[in-house]
Design a protein around this motif. Structure first.
Motif, PDB file in Angstrom:
ATOM      1  N   VAL A 143      -2.235   7.885  -5.206  1.00  0.00           N
ATOM      2  CA  VAL A 143      -3.329   7.279  -5.522  1.00  0.00           C
ATOM      3  C   VAL A 143      -3.607   8.357  -4.302  1.00  0.00           C
ATOM      4  O   VAL A 143      -3.800   8.351  -3.359  1.00  0.00           O
ATOM      5  CB  VAL A 143      -4.935   6.262  -4.716  1.00  0.00           C
ATOM      6  CG1 VAL A 143      -5.879   6.073  -4.744  1.00  0.00           C
ATOM      7  CG2 VAL A 143      -4.220   4.898  -6.143  1.00  0.00           C
TER       8      VAL A 143
ATOM      9  N   GLU B   5       0.687  -0.990  -0.046  1.00  0.00           N
ATOM     10  CA  GLU B   5      -0.130  -0.061   0.039  1.00  0.00           C
ATOM     11  C   GLU B   5       1.224   1.200   0.073  1.00  0.00           C
ATOM     12  O   GLU B   5       1.004   2.282  -0.533  1.00  0.00           O
ATOM     13  CB  GLU B   5      -1.384   0.259   1.177  1.00  0.00           C
ATOM     14  CG  GLU B   5      -1.983   1.147   0.997  1.00  0.00           C
ATOM     15  CD  GLU B   5      -2.515   1.620   2.306  1.00  0.00           C
ATOM     16  OE1 GLU B   5      -2.994   1.783   2.959  1.00  0.00           O
ATOM     17  OE2 GLU B   5      -2.977   0.490   3.615  1.00  0.00           O
TER      18      GLU B   5
ATOM     19  N   LEU C  27      -6.226  -0.134  -7.040  1.00  0.00           N
ATOM     20  CA  LEU C  27      -5.405  -0.270  -6.379  1.00  0.00           C
ATOM     21  C   LEU C  27      -5.581  -1.626  -5.252  1.00  0.00           C
ATOM     22  O   LEU C  27      -4.865  -2.407  -5.166  1.00  0.00           O
ATOM     23  CB  LEU C  27      -5.220   0.792  -4.894  1.00  0.00           C
ATOM     24  CG  LEU C  27      -4.452   0.953  -3.405  1.00  0.00           C
ATOM     25  CD1 LEU C  27      -4.262   2.719  -3.783  1.00  0.00           C
ATOM     26  CD2 LEU C  27      -4.838   0.297  -2.664  1.00  0.00           C
TER      27      LEU C  27
ATOM     28  N   TYR D 152       3.741  -0.103 -10.793  1.00  0.00           N
ATOM     29  CA  TYR D 152       1.857  -0.095 -10.162  1.00  0.00           C
ATOM     30  C   TYR D 152       1.742   1.227 -11.288  1.00  0.00           C
ATOM     31  O   TYR D 152       0.689   1.362 -11.978  1.00  0.00           O
ATOM     32  CB  TYR D 152       2.123   0.649  -9.257  1.00  0.00           C
ATOM     33  CG  TYR D 152       2.266  -1.061  -8.193  1.00  0.00           C
ATOM     34  CD1 TYR D 152       2.196  -1.551  -8.605  1.00  0.00           C
ATOM     35  CD2 TYR D 152       3.778  -0.417  -7.327  1.00  0.00           C
ATOM     36  CE1 TYR D 152       2.434  -2.452  -7.410  1.00  0.00           C
ATOM     37  CE2 TYR D 152       3.994  -1.598  -6.661  1.00  0.00           C
ATOM     38  CZ  TYR D 152       3.195  -2.612  -6.832  1.00  0.00           C
ATOM     39  OH  TYR D 152       3.965  -3.848  -5.460  1.00  0.00           O
TER      40      TYR D 152
ATOM     41  N   GLU E  92      -3.117  -4.989  -4.607  1.00  0.00           N
ATOM     42  CA  GLU E  92      -2.234  -4.641  -3.357  1.00  0.00           C
ATOM     43  C   GLU E  92      -2.270  -6.341  -2.259  1.00  0.00           C
ATOM     44  O   GLU E  92      -0.805  -7.086  -1.825  1.00  0.00           O
ATOM     45  CB  GLU E  92      -3.323  -3.470  -2.230  1.00  0.00           C
ATOM     46  CG  GLU E  92      -3.054  -3.836  -0.817  1.00  0.00           C
ATOM     47  CD  GLU E  92      -3.663  -3.226  -0.007  1.00  0.00           C
ATOM     48  OE1 GLU E  92      -3.664  -2.001   0.985  1.00  0.00           O
ATOM     49  OE2 GLU E  92      -5.005  -3.562   0.072  1.00  0.00           O
TER      50      GLU E  92
ATOM     51  N   MET F 140       2.287   2.240  -3.349  1.00  0.00           N
ATOM     52  CA  MET F 140       1.165   2.809  -3.968  1.00  0.00           C
ATOM     53  C   MET F 140       0.779   3.655  -4.023  1.00  0.00           C
ATOM     54  O   MET F 140       0.064   4.428  -4.570  1.00  0.00           O
ATOM     55  CB  MET F 140      -0.054   1.331  -4.311  1.00  0.00           C
ATOM     56  CG  MET F 140       0.754   0.032  -5.229  1.00  0.00           C
ATOM     57  SD  MET F 140      -0.815  -0.511  -5.270  1.00  0.00           S
ATOM     58  CE  MET F 140      -1.304  -1.401  -3.967  1.00  0.00           C
ATOM     59  N   ARG F 141       0.882   4.684  -2.808  1.00  0.00           N
ATOM     60  CA  ARG F 141       0.024   5.329  -1.794  1.00  0.00           C
ATOM     61  C   ARG F 141       0.615   6.517  -2.896  1.00  0.00           C
ATOM     62  O   ARG F 141      -0.177   7.157  -3.081  1.00  0.00           O
ATOM     63  CB  ARG F 141       0.507   5.976  -0.702  1.00  0.00           C
ATOM     64  CG  ARG F 141      -0.546   5.567   0.314  1.00  0.00           C
ATOM     65  CD  ARG F 141      -2.047   6.123   0.154  1.00  0.00           C
ATOM     66  NE  ARG F 141      -2.197   5.217   1.225  1.00  0.00           N
ATOM     67  CZ  ARG F 141      -2.322   6.020   2.978  1.00  0.00           C
ATOM     68  NH1 ARG F 141      -2.434   6.917   3.345  1.00  0.00           N
ATOM     69  NH2 ARG F 141      -3.035   4.854   3.797  1.00  0.00           N
TER      70      ARG F 141
ATOM     71  N   ARG G 286      -9.587   4.045 -10.045  1.00  0.00           N
ATOM     72  CA  ARG G 286      -8.100   3.719  -9.893  1.00  0.00           C
ATOM     73  C   ARG G 286      -8.021   3.091  -7.919  1.00  0.00           C
ATOM     74  O   ARG G 286      -7.859   2.482  -7.934  1.00  0.00           O
ATOM     75  CB  ARG G 286      -7.312   4.970  -9.374  1.00  0.00           C
ATOM     76  CG  ARG G 286      -6.182   5.332  -9.295  1.00  0.00           C
ATOM     77  CD  ARG G 286      -5.430   5.745 -10.216  1.00  0.00           C
ATOM     78  NE  ARG G 286      -5.522   7.756  -8.986  1.00  0.00           N
ATOM     79  CZ  ARG G 286      -5.435   9.002  -9.524  1.00  0.00           C
ATOM     80  NH1 ARG G 286      -4.363   8.839  -9.989  1.00  0.00           N
ATOM     81  NH2 ARG G 286      -5.915   9.774  -8.797  1.00  0.00           N
ATOM     82  N   ASN G 287      -9.305   3.908  -7.643  1.00  0.00           N
ATOM     83  CA  ASN G 287      -9.264   2.849  -6.058  1.00  0.00           C
ATOM     84  C   ASN G 287      -9.376   1.112  -6.116  1.00  0.00           C
ATOM     85  O   ASN G 287      -8.934   0.354  -5.436  1.00  0.00           O
ATOM     86  CB  ASN G 287     -10.217   3.532  -5.415  1.00  0.00           C
ATOM     87  CG  ASN G 287      -9.904   4.650  -4.503  1.00  0.00           C
ATOM     88  OD1 ASN G 287      -8.995   5.332  -4.931  1.00  0.00           O
ATOM     89  ND2 ASN G 287     -10.577   5.010  -3.771  1.00  0.00           N
TER      90      ASN G 287
ATOM     91  N   LEU H 261      -1.976   2.714 -12.516  1.00  0.00           N
ATOM     92  CA  LEU H 261      -2.932   3.462 -11.613  1.00  0.00           C
ATOM     93  C   LEU H 261      -2.328   4.901 -12.025  1.00  0.00           C
ATOM     94  O   LEU H 261      -3.067   5.936 -11.939  1.00  0.00           O
ATOM     95  CB  LEU H 261      -1.940   3.843 -10.326  1.00  0.00           C
ATOM     96  CG  LEU H 261      -2.119   2.368  -9.342  1.00  0.00           C
ATOM     97  CD1 LEU H 261      -1.581   2.746  -8.130  1.00  0.00           C
ATOM     98  CD2 LEU H 261      -3.320   1.841  -8.728  1.00  0.00           C
TER      99      LEU H 261
END
Length: 530
Positions: free
Chosen positions: A130, A123, A318, A333, A322, A126-127, A314-315, A337
């Motif tokens: 997003v 996570e 993710l 990623y 994940e 990737m944060r 996009r959520n 994303l």
């Protein structure tokens, strides 16, 4: 239970369910039976250790009794839901040594810690792709401060930003979602990600599989992931190898193994489809024929789904990546994303928050979103759920909303899929009814939908049931809708479904069979585990 046979009706084309005689033998002597036998064997070993200590080493026995008392103190003082603490107190009280050994054996395992650590690492990687658009949040804050606060919580604690609604479509039946899914899958150009709790061979899955195979031939990247419970009775254990032969990358999440572990209690209950990062689906509909009316189980199967298009997809991307990458090194990623190609889409009205919930991060996002709707409602909250196994906080939120004049209605199945869960659900009826909550049972069959609507401006459609497993033990997902026009579609579907329901009264509860009441009340002791 006998062997299930699927027989096509010549007139309707539907599949009906008939039972043969070999089902018990298949379970007992197949993979499922072996796993159950080995799990029982481990429990037996623990119990034998307990018995030997009790019978032959009196001092050691009293030492373990003391340790059991210390374990009880540990449980009470650990953070977490009180209902789970109470559930553990039952075996520790009645079987002090055995209960203590079982608790320590199950709760303190490296597997759960490792899985949560890996999920958090992925996570964090990737944060940066997003992030919450500050303009969207400021706009939302001016419209409704409370919804903005909920948005902040879901973003900061769950990692899921709020987006302006580009387009959402609600599907009141599984067959409607199936038709839309087929159409969108055929449009795929770059990648298809699919994540499901249940996959069963039949018309629905076979149709989807043929499209996936075709898309692989066209150069589309296809990844498919399903929960490990499918390998128990629905699919062969080596099924991923078969899909890999077609060019479909496939994984089983958390395969069932013959070992006592809390990790195995954390199932992937999500239903997610992501197509090219532009389109996503979620809801209650799995990849099995009963969900689209092709297989008749428990009468009419009522289920719902929602499609989201635009940057908010996009959520869901993710969420999928994940879990997919929990046992793999970091990948690129950004190419999945990057939502820049969605920026030219025409904005619709309202805001959407696609969000997920993990049982390992100590944030009960699913329950808190539901409770926020209940606690902020002014006029009504209308709910569809297949299960009703409530903790104290959710029960209080439901009853308090009704007591302050909010019209709280819950639609439950008329024909349940699990008799024991239905008996347990009914034990909550008296308290809910006395508070003014109205309960309805769907006469034609089984409601599998998971939806909330409130005050014509808020809604949730997703995978999250009103039970302990969904709210605390499973990986889940949903879409929160605010001032989105499709909320009216969700509410209209609720009202249409209500026409086929029977309202439950206190008199109905009083006339309920004694054995049902007794069974339900006994099961309340272990409700958090169901």
């Amino acid at each position: 239970m006998g062997k299930i046979q699927r027989i096509r009706e010549s007139k309707t084309g539907k599949t009906i369910v008939k039972k043969g005689k070999s089902g018990i033998s298949r379970i007992l002597f197949g993979r499922t039976g072996i796993i159950l036998l080995l799990l029982l064997l481990q429990l037996g070993i623990l119990f034998i250790v307990f018995s030997r200590l009790q019978q032959h080493i009196i001092y050691a026995y009293w030492l373990f009794v003391l340790l059991s008392a210390l374990t009880a103190i540990l449980i009470i003082n650990r953070p977490g839901n009180p209902a789970f603490k109470l559930a553990w107190m039952v075996p520790i009280t009645f079987f002090p040594v055995f209960g203590m050994l079982l608790y320590l054996f199950v709760e303190f395992q490296a597997g759960t810690v490792w899985l949560n650590h890996r999920l958090q690492n992925v996570e964090q990687q990737m944060r940066k792709y997003v992030l919450q658009d500050p303009d969207v949040f400021e706009e939302l804050e001016k419209i409704d401060k409370r919804v903005a606060n909920l948005s902040r919580y879901v973003t900061e604690k769950g990692g899921f930003p709020t987006y302006k609604n580009y387009h959402t479509t609600y599907y009141p039946w599984g067959k409607d979602k199936f038709e839309a899914l087929i159409e969108e899958l055929n449009k795929a150009e770059k990648f298809i990600f699919m994540e499901y709790f249940i996959v069963a061979e039949g018309k629905m899955w076979n149709t989807v599989l043929e499209i996936l195979k075709k898309k692989v031939q066209e150069g589309v990247e296809v990844r498919f992931m399903y929960d490990g419970t499918c390998s128990i009775s629905l699919l062969p254990y080596n099924y991923p190898k078969k899909l890999e032969e077609y060019g479909i990358r496939c994984k089983i999440f958390n395969p069932i193994k013959p070992a006592l572990s809390t990790v195995q209690n954390n199932r992937d209950h999500r239903k997610i489809v992501v197509i090219d990062g532009k389109t996503a689906f979620t809801g209650g509909v799995n990849l099995a024929d009963e969900y689209i009316g092709e297989l008749e189980r428990f009468g009419t199967w009522k289920d719902t789904a929602i499609m989201v298009q635009g940057e908010a997809v996009r959520n869901f991307t993710l969420m999928f990546l994940e879990i997919w990458n929990v046992d793999e090194p970091q990948e690129d990623y950004e190419k999945y994303l990057d939502a820049s190609y969605c920026y030219g889409m025409t904005e619709g009205e309202g805001y959407v928050i696609p969000y997920g919930d993990s049982p390992l991060d100590h944030e009960n996002v699913g329950e808190l979103v539901y409770m926020d709707i209940l606690n902020s409602a002014k006029d009504y909250v209308h709910i569809m759920t297949p299960y009703l196994i409530l903790d104290h906080e959710m029960l209080t939120a439901l009853t308090y909303a009704a007591k302050r004049g909010v019209d709280v209605k819950i639609i439950m199945p008329g024909i349940p899929d699990k008799a024991y869960a239905f008996a347990l659900a009914k034990t909550y009826y008296p308290e809910l009814l006395r508070a003014g909550v109205k309960i309805y049972q769907y006469k034609p069959g089984f409601v599998h939908a998971k939806s909330f609507t409130s005050d014509d401006c808020k809604g949730v459609v997703g995978t999250i049931n009103l039970d302990y497993r969904s709210l605390f033990l499973h990986f889940e997902c949903a879409v929160y809708l605010y001032q989105v026009p499709q909320i009216a579609d969700v509410e209209a579907d609720f009202q249409e479904t209500l026409k086929d329901c029977r309202e439950i009264s206190m008199e109905d509860w009083k006339n309920e069979k004694f054995i049902t009441k007794l069974t339900g009340r006994v099961l309340r002791l272990i409700a958090p585990l169901m």
